[in-house]
Design a protein around this motif. Structure first.
Motif: not given
Length: 197
Positions: A13, A18, A35-38, A40, A59, A90, A125
């Motif tokens: 992180t 990114t 993007s892996q964040d999409d 979660f 998370w 990600g 966040y």
């Protein structure tokens, strides 16, 4: 015969991954970015794990992500024509072996604890970090995931120090992607202002 070139940019992180992925995407005409964040899971999903003593979900683990859906999206996209470059970004994209095996370029950006903590404090966040979350989850999970990746696939992954200047990191990742795209039968882009050979 050319095929899709899949490039993964993973790591700690706040390591710059990114930014690197977005710059790479912007520099490669026609490339796609996932993007892996999409992926979660929603907070209501029963697969989430509570952190003991924090009353907060963890998370920073693969179980907080719908990796099956991510893999399905990668599979569907890479079945289309004409082939191009797909960038996956990600913090855990390379820790799922199924996804890792689909990648032609694999980069993991490392970070030391002090730098990670310093950068993390400047980020916002959703949901926000609760007090103690970095020490209980973020850092120990990062160490665990990096160690697992080195154990399982160190020879397949390029590890880069996230304390390096971002422009330098971007150049190094671009070089990895250029090598991968050639192996996939995709023509390397001509340098700006110049023609191809």
């Amino acid at each position: 015969m050319s095929r899709w070139c899949v490039a993964a940019v993973s790591g700690a992180t706040c390591s710059g991954k990114t930014t690197i992925a977005r710059r790479l995407h912007a520099s490669l005409a026609g490339s796609r970015l996932i993007s892996q964040d999409d992926y979660f899971l929603p907070e209501s999903d029963p697969r989430h794990r509570l952190v003991p003593g924090l009353d907060h979900f963890n998370w920073d683990t693969l179980s907080a992500l719908d990796m099956d859906r991510l893999l399905a999206d990668v599979t569907a996209l890479t079945a289309t024509s004409p082939p191009g470059i797909l960038i996956l970004e990600g913090f855990l994209v390379l820790n799922d072996g199924r996804v890792r095996q689909r990648c032609d370029a694999r980069v993991f950006v490392t970070l030391d604890r002090a730098t990670c903590w310093q950068r993390r404090q400047r980020r916002v966040y959703e949901p926000p970090d609760v007090p103690g979350y970095f020490d209980a989850c973020v850092w120990p999970m990062y160490e665990q995931h990096e160690a697992a990746l080195r154990r399982e696939a160190e020879a397949e992954v390029t590890f880069l120090d996230g304390r390096r200047p971002i422009d330098e990191l971007c150049r190094l990742v671009e070089a990895e992607v250029d090598k991968a795209r050639v192996s996939c039968g995709l023509e390397k882009a001509a340098p700006p202002g110049g023609g191809g050979d």
